[in-house]
Design an enzyme around this catalytic site. Structure first.
Site, PDB file in Angstrom:
ATOM      1  N   HIS A   1      34.011 -46.173 124.180  1.00 31.90           N
ATOM      2  CA  HIS A   1      33.950 -47.019 123.004  1.00 31.90           C
ATOM      3  C   HIS A   1      35.016 -48.103 123.062  1.00 31.90           C
ATOM      4  O   HIS A   1      36.152 -47.876 122.637  1.00 31.90           O
ATOM      5  CB  HIS A   1      34.158 -46.160 121.755  1.00 31.90           C
ATOM      6  CG  HIS A   1      33.154 -45.047 121.613  1.00 31.90           C
ATOM      7  ND1 HIS A   1      33.160 -43.943 122.412  1.00 31.90           N
ATOM      8  CD2 HIS A   1      32.114 -44.888 120.756  1.00 31.90           C
ATOM      9  CE1 HIS A   1      32.159 -43.132 122.065  1.00 31.90           C
ATOM     10  NE2 HIS A   1      31.510 -43.678 121.074  1.00 31.90           N
TER      11      HIS A   1
ATOM     12  N   LEU B   1      34.283 -36.669 113.222  1.00 34.13           N
ATOM     13  CA  LEU B   1      34.810 -37.608 112.226  1.00 34.13           C
ATOM     14  C   LEU B   1      35.342 -36.903 110.978  1.00 34.13           C
ATOM     15  O   LEU B   1      34.843 -35.866 110.560  1.00 34.13           O
ATOM     16  CB  LEU B   1      33.750 -38.656 111.892  1.00 34.13           C
ATOM     17  CG  LEU B   1      33.412 -39.548 113.098  1.00 34.13           C
ATOM     18  CD1 LEU B   1      32.238 -40.470 112.789  1.00 34.13           C
ATOM     19  CD2 LEU B   1      34.618 -40.355 113.554  1.00 34.13           C
TER      20      LEU B   1
ATOM     21  N   HIS C   1      30.244 -51.023 119.871  1.00 33.25           N
ATOM     22  CA  HIS C   1      30.846 -49.803 119.346  1.00 33.25           C
ATOM     23  C   HIS C   1      30.948 -48.708 120.406  1.00 33.25           C
ATOM     24  O   HIS C   1      32.028 -48.236 120.725  1.00 33.25           O
ATOM     25  CB  HIS C   1      30.046 -49.268 118.148  1.00 33.25           C
ATOM     26  CG  HIS C   1      30.472 -47.919 117.701  1.00 33.25           C
ATOM     27  ND1 HIS C   1      31.378 -47.716 116.696  1.00 33.25           N
ATOM     28  CD2 HIS C   1      30.138 -46.677 118.159  1.00 33.25           C
ATOM     29  CE1 HIS C   1      31.588 -46.422 116.555  1.00 33.25           C
ATOM     30  NE2 HIS C   1      30.840 -45.767 117.424  1.00 33.25           N
TER      31      HIS C   1
ATOM     32  N   ARG D   1      41.240  -6.807 101.247  1.00 31.77           N
ATOM     33  CA  ARG D   1      41.875  -8.024 100.701  1.00 31.77           C
ATOM     34  C   ARG D   1      43.206  -7.676 100.029  1.00 31.77           C
ATOM     35  O   ARG D   1      44.143  -8.460 100.044  1.00 31.77           O
ATOM     36  CB  ARG D   1      40.945  -8.758  99.743  1.00 31.77           C
ATOM     37  CG  ARG D   1      40.522  -7.958  98.537  1.00 31.77           C
ATOM     38  CD  ARG D   1      39.707  -8.815  97.554  1.00 31.77           C
ATOM     39  NE  ARG D   1      39.112  -7.996  96.500  1.00 31.77           N
ATOM     40  CZ  ARG D   1      38.820  -8.446  95.287  1.00 31.77           C
ATOM     41  NH1 ARG D   1      39.063  -9.700  94.966  1.00 31.77           N
ATOM     42  NH2 ARG D   1      38.276  -7.651  94.396  1.00 31.77           N
TER      43      ARG D   1
ATOM     44  N   SER E   1      41.060 -13.879  93.977  1.00 29.79           N
ATOM     45  CA  SER E   1      40.048 -13.121  94.728  1.00 29.79           C
ATOM     46  C   SER E   1      40.451 -12.891  96.171  1.00 29.79           C
ATOM     47  O   SER E   1      40.149 -11.861  96.757  1.00 29.79           O
ATOM     48  CB  SER E   1      38.714 -13.868  94.709  1.00 29.79           C
ATOM     49  OG  SER E   1      38.268 -14.071  93.388  1.00 29.79           O
TER      50      SER E   1
ATOM     51  N   GLU F   1      37.095 -26.256 101.191  1.00 27.89           N
ATOM     52  CA  GLU F   1      37.250 -25.363 102.339  1.00 27.89           C
ATOM     53  C   GLU F   1      37.397 -26.118 103.650  1.00 27.89           C
ATOM     54  O   GLU F   1      38.190 -25.735 104.523  1.00 27.89           O
ATOM     55  CB  GLU F   1      36.057 -24.409 102.442  1.00 27.89           C
ATOM     56  CG  GLU F   1      35.873 -23.479 101.254  1.00 27.89           C
ATOM     57  CD  GLU F   1      35.119 -24.132 100.095  1.00 27.89           C
ATOM     58  OE1 GLU F   1      34.674 -25.292 100.241  1.00 27.89           O
ATOM     59  OE2 GLU F   1      34.977 -23.482  99.046  1.00 27.89           O
TER      60      GLU F   1
ATOM     61  N   PHE G   1      32.181 -18.864 103.000  1.00 30.35           N
ATOM     62  CA  PHE G   1      32.493 -20.282 102.870  1.00 30.35           C
ATOM     63  C   PHE G   1      33.429 -20.787 103.953  1.00 30.35           C
ATOM     64  O   PHE G   1      33.740 -21.980 104.004  1.00 30.35           O
ATOM     65  CB  PHE G   1      32.966 -20.590 101.453  1.00 30.35           C
ATOM     66  CG  PHE G   1      31.882 -20.249 100.461  1.00 30.35           C
ATOM     67  CD1 PHE G   1      30.641 -20.852 100.572  1.00 30.35           C
ATOM     68  CD2 PHE G   1      32.056 -19.261  99.515  1.00 30.35           C
ATOM     69  CE1 PHE G   1      29.608 -20.503  99.719  1.00 30.35           C
ATOM     70  CE2 PHE G   1      31.028 -18.906  98.657  1.00 30.35           C
ATOM     71  CZ  PHE G   1      29.793 -19.534  98.764  1.00 30.35           C
TER      72      PHE G   1
ATOM     73  N   HIS H   1      26.222 -15.672  98.574  1.00 36.98           N
ATOM     74  CA  HIS H   1      27.637 -15.463  98.897  1.00 36.98           C
ATOM     75  C   HIS H   1      27.861 -14.390  99.961  1.00 36.98           C
ATOM     76  O   HIS H   1      29.001 -14.155 100.347  1.00 36.98           O
ATOM     77  CB  HIS H   1      28.409 -15.076  97.624  1.00 36.98           C
ATOM     78  CG  HIS H   1      28.637 -16.223  96.679  1.00 36.98           C
ATOM     79  ND1 HIS H   1      27.610 -17.026  96.224  1.00 36.98           N
ATOM     80  CD2 HIS H   1      29.771 -16.709  96.103  1.00 36.98           C
ATOM     81  CE1 HIS H   1      28.112 -17.950  95.405  1.00 36.98           C
ATOM     82  NE2 HIS H   1      29.408 -17.776  95.317  1.00 36.98           N
TER      83      HIS H   1
ATOM     84  N   ARG I   1      35.984  -6.842  99.619  1.00 38.46           N
ATOM     85  CA  ARG I   1      36.226  -6.798  98.175  1.00 38.46           C
ATOM     86  C   ARG I   1      36.377  -5.346  97.728  1.00 38.46           C
ATOM     87  O   ARG I   1      37.127  -5.039  96.818  1.00 38.46           O
ATOM     88  CB  ARG I   1      35.040  -7.447  97.461  1.00 38.46           C
ATOM     89  CG  ARG I   1      35.090  -7.363  95.940  1.00 38.46           C
ATOM     90  CD  ARG I   1      33.945  -8.181  95.337  1.00 38.46           C
ATOM     91  NE  ARG I   1      34.014  -8.220  93.895  1.00 38.46           N
ATOM     92  CZ  ARG I   1      33.216  -7.514  93.072  1.00 38.46           C
ATOM     93  NH1 ARG I   1      32.281  -6.728  93.567  1.00 38.46           N
ATOM     94  NH2 ARG I   1      33.352  -7.613  91.765  1.00 38.46           N
TER      95      ARG I   1
END
Lengths: 684, 684
Positions: free
Chosen positions: A29, A119, A264, A359, A386, A418, A444, A480, A527
């Site tokens: 580039h 990116l 580019h 946890r 949590s 996240e 997540f 979830h 959990r």
């Protein structure tokens, strides 16, 4: 101020080097380097503190090329300033095993701070580097000792500006009032699809202002060196906000195709290369030429940087006399060593101890070790209660004027961001004085996949505290409940996925994560409560897998992780009682660590002659590595109380036993080889 | 206007239902429903067009609860309006196999448009739904026939506002001037970590303005029903911009803990439940009570909606007489049927045809089928020229005033926004008249993992054109070369991952993707050229795997995908010539489709008695499913010309042969069972 022809020559030298290298590679580039050469020249020579002889100097200014595809810009600069990037390295641009790969890689190239190209990542890493600076200053600076005061500069383009991760990071940077962060936006109106007007017509400046950033606009980034200098100067003087400098440039400045998408992502054509060189006063027949006066100019800057580091070293030495402990702590952090004996603080458990969710076990580790590992900086993407990521007396990292924390605070409120959290942690780790840990639900962590793969590729130590790790989270339901997530990250090279089954395994997971200097770790945590296992120990778990229940004349080995290990042990009891079948149980909290053990040990855990059944309440994908048969969940979960969900999918002693019997039956009369035995070695 | 006590009673009924359901489940989020009940009441009764008796009416207004954790709000509304959500369903909130799971799932619950909960997704789906409306209107509306003019409404909270995906989608929605999109921001200042001031202090309104949105602020969203109504009315009248209504509310309105984090994600305590009921004039001893006059009020709205649909049906009938073809096309799309015989347009290839990159083969498919599958809407995340996603005469979907496209355009410029693209495609697919396809590099599909898993969970047909699918992309290097990506998405339930080896396989991939109404597909495609295989056919590939090279008395089966299949066939030649070893080669373009074939077929492809070696230039994770031994890449790639990279990692006839011989040797003297034979079935 007072720019001369020599400055212009230096700028054009960078442009021509980018033209030559991409032309020779027939790949790359040229456009961004040609457009951003002027601002680079001004920034590096007039403002930045760095010593090419010691790219690791802790108080150096950090530079991140978030539009990493423009890396010939960075390689050219590194070469000109005398980093260990030779002209031959530039000639090997994008060639196999060179130190000048297609996008900048921190572990390959001296002077590259973080690995960029995907990116939005570099921009977010820069926010992490700036947070690290502010935190390290908050901890170590003392009256008369402004030890840590470096700036973080990042270049980013339209692509980075469109990526959500950069929006997340910019919003947080504004909230945190990171006055030492200066982001320069290459406003060239071109992305791969051509003119940005086809998809990107927002008001970027106004957006950054909405985040609380200071903004400046340099309208002629191609020529107005004074304007560039003034803008950076202004940005440095704004101490209570990060600054975004909108720098309007012409992509591929000097090319016949300048200002278009044509320049580019493709090298210039041969005649255009010649035209550029003629235009800039270079010999069109020669390539990879640097006028000596340009080297001299850049050497001068480099020498100034070396002198700055010398001054700093003297200050740091003096600091030792007045602030002995702080000096020792910072020196230790810079050396990369962990505090002596820190691991003695890791909690251990007996099988008679109470059942606890992992946890919470993770929280117990943080509670114990935070005082002996002062570089540990925890946080969460808005799931603090949590994820259990915050030790009781933690102080938030916040601008003091909010009255909810201070710069020395070791707890980061990332917000529901996240992806940015993961990339910011990469920046925190890259700074060199921090070990970052950050929490969200395991499901997540997938939002952060783009950043995680750069943690792994760039070999940084970050810790993801990934709670709610299966259908065991219960009522929140399939949206979830992770299914594919562990397979995903186990398939990622240089990423350790831990799924501890109890307290000792959780401590082992932390031991591994904190001592693995060049590897990110994901700790998958429950959990729901888990009993403490009979045979577990930190030492056993540290081998990645160990025999959790041995049985003479076993007919089957059940291999499992996390919350399913204790159910597998119950299943072994059930098999004995109801079917008079002996079953062994193996706990494998971490594939990657187990794979690194010697073969003899691995075969002792998974011996020949006994079929292996894996049990994990997630996708079976990848379990064939250790198990002849696999019991898992290759569908989405269900919303309901977690014990009922486990029942529904038969992750019970009965459900496991049924499959263990089927496995024994299936292999009856067959020679059974351990899955550890393989025909050939993988390329690693 | 003219709100009465009955309106207030209805609002409080919703609040109390949310309190009761979360209390009974001992799980869930009462806060958002209690805060958003007023705006829901106004929106659904005063503005929205919908017919609970036919949740599929194409011109219904769409409602998306992006803060899906507040789903008791939506379930309560669906119940009150007479959708097939009974009081017993509300009592089964968050219980196993209920239609009221912990977060809204489109395929479970009549009236739920899209599956939400993972933050930011619903907002982005709403952008997709709004694009779908604008496009469908652009194609089908005619003078006198405003057939498609529905609005899309979405509620979103602080969490969604922080997520990068929502920023991406909002920026694109602003660019596209989606006047039919109205997003209502629940500005309650509370997220899980407590007051948003700890992480989220940006000016959200100013940010949306920077994207080109119209904005309105309702300062008292708890009580000011007139203000809410006026704001929505204003939003509907702004036709050239999407509108964001900032609605300041009190989370958990009515609870003793209102306005605090305590009411966000936990049921109210028993005494607080009683207090709320007393405060709202309900009997504190009773639960799940709906006053008859509330049912009556909501029934009236529902009846109006049914009448609206009747009117629309008449209009649509009349449309048939004047616009026969368009009527037939829209009716067909609504019915979910594909055009008769469309698949005859799929290109086929002979082995003598030229070698072509599969990204180009994909382009050839689009070029051929776009005219016979008018619902196909393609696009790219700013990689149009690299993904080859745009057919030659495609028109861009753009507001006409830009003069670069129009509303009927079938090519979407998503910008560098991979995550939003994937979520927007979910919305496009959910609308019901579009089959969306979108391109990026395979490596950057990972940025979109959060949305992809919802494509799979919510069972929508979206097509990811994922080019540059391996180290074969060459010089861009490890930052862009996927390793873990195929394992990741193969582990995702209900997601088809195709990696075609040539032209016929590429056509088969499209056939499968387009005919799989309830499954997303990822097409992993090469940058480099691939020869047309001797034995390939669309029919063979449509079985997911087939024998690409048969060999009598074969000693090994080599199973492979995509660009490595032709190398494996070369390896078979090499093995014969150099070692007099017969090798079969199997191509498996899609695991998921192969797994769905009957066992007899699968065993014919991978028969007993012959060891299987897999070859794929990505992670070996998951290949054990079909292969006794695996050759792949469990490390990051390298930057260089692609042939050299393939050489480096030994993906050559010699490199494959070496491992095939090792495999044969390893299994010599052992009974070899096909990996298709398993001890037990998985739970699906």
């Amino acid at each position: 101020m007072g720019y001369t022809d020599l400055d212009q020559l230096a700028i054009n030298t960078i442009r021509v080097l980018a033209v030559d290298a991409t032309f020779k590679a027939n790949s790359g580039h040229p456009g961004a380097p040609m457009g951003m050469a002027p601002v680079s020249h001004v920034l590096f020579n007039k403002f930045m503190n760095f010593n090419p002889q010691n790219p690791d100097w802790v108080n150096r200014d950090r530079f991140v090329l978030s539009n990493g595809h423009g890396c010939m810009l960075q390689y050219a600069l590194l070469h000109l300033f005398g980093y260990k990037v030779s002209m031959d390295d530039l000639k090997s641009f994008r060639q196999l095993d060179s130190i000048t790969p297609g996008h900048p890689e921190a572990h390959d190239t001296p002077g590259v701070e973080v690995t960029t190209g995907p990116l939005g990542q570099g921009f977010s890493n820069a926010v992490g580097l700036a947070i690290a600076q502010a935190h390290t200053a908050g901890v170590f600076n003392k009256p008369g000792y402004e030890l840590i005061n470096n700036y973080t500069y990042t270049f980013f383009g339209d692509g980075c500006a469109m990526e959500g991760i950069a929006s997340e990071a910019a919003s947080l940077a504004g909230h945190l009032k990171l006055g030492n962060l200066i982001a320069i936006y290459d406003d060239n109106h071109i992305s791969i699809d051509g003119d940005t007007k086809c998809a990107f017509t927002e008001d970027v400046t106004k957006r950054f202002e909405s985040y609380g950033w200071h903004t400046v606009w340099v309208k002629d980034g191609d020529n107005d060196l004074e304007g560039i200098e003034a803008a950076i100067k202004e940005a440095r003087e704004v101490k209570d906000k990060p600054t975004m400098i909108r720098l309007t440039t012409t992509i591929g400045f000097g090319s016949k195709l300048q200002g278009t998408g044509g320049v580019h992502g493709n090298p210039l054509k041969a005649d255009d290369c010649q035209q550029v060189k003629e235009r800039f006063g270079f010999d069109p027949q020669q390539s990879f030429v640097v006028p000596q006066q340009v080297y001299d100019l850049y050497n001068k800057t480099a020498s100034n940087g070396a002198a700055k580091e010398q001054e700093w070293n003297q200050l740091f030495e003096k600091y030792a006399s007045e602030h002995k402990n702080e000096h020792a702590d910072l020196a230790r952090r810079i050396s990369g060593k962990l505090p002596e004996g820190w691991e003695k603080s890791l909690p251990t458990y007996k099988s008679t101890d109470a059942a606890v969710a992992s946890r919470k076990l993770s929280e117990a580790v943080l509670e114990k070790i935070h005082s002996v590992v002062p570089e540990l900086v925890s946080g969460s993407a808005d799931l603090t209660g949590s994820n259990n990521t915050r030790w009781k007396n933690a102080v938030d990292f916040q601008p003091p004027e909010y009255n909810i924390g201070d710069w020395s605070g070791r707890y980061l409120r990332y917000g529901v961001r996240e992806h940015a959290m993961a990339a910011i942690m990469n920046g925190l780790a890259a700074y060199g004085t921090i070990i970052p840990a950050g929490g969200t639900f395991l499901n997540f962590v997938s939002y952060a996949a783009g950043a995680l793969r750069l943690s792994a590729l760039s070999r940084v130590r970050v810790i993801h505290v990934a709670t709610h790790d299966s259908i065991g989270l219960g009522e929140d339901g399939p949206t979830h409940q992770p299914i594919e997530t562990l397979a995903h990250f186990r398939a990622l090279p240089n990423c350790m996925v831990w799924r501890p089954a109890d307290g000792n395994e959780t401590s082992a997971a932390y031991y591994s994560a904190i001592t693995s200097k060049h590897t990110p770790s994901i700790l998958a945590l429950t959990r729901q409560n888990l009993p403490q296992l009979e045979n577990s120990s930190i030492e056993g778990a540290m081998k990645g897998a160990y025999v959790a229940l041995e049985a003479p004349n076993a007919q089957v080995t059940i291999i499992s992780t996390g919350s399913e290990v204790s159910i597998a042990i119950e299943a072994a009891g059930y098999l004995k009682e109801k079917h008079n079948v002996a079953a062994r149980v193996v706990s494998v909290p971490c594939f990657e660590v187990f794979d690194a053990q010697d073969k003899e040990y691995r075969l002792s855990v998974l011996p020949d002659g006994i079929p292996v059944l894996s049990v994990e309440a997630l996708s079976t994908m990848g379990w064939e590595r250790y198990a002849h048969e696999q019991f898992g969940l290759n569908r989405f979960g269900a919303s309901g109380p977690y014990k009922e969900v486990y029942q529904k999918f038969e992750f019970t002693p009965e459900g496991i036993s049924k499959r263990a019997l089927a496995t024994i039956d299936f292999y009856k009369g067959h020679t059974v080889r351990s899955p550890i035995n393989r025909a050939f070695q993988q390329i690693l």
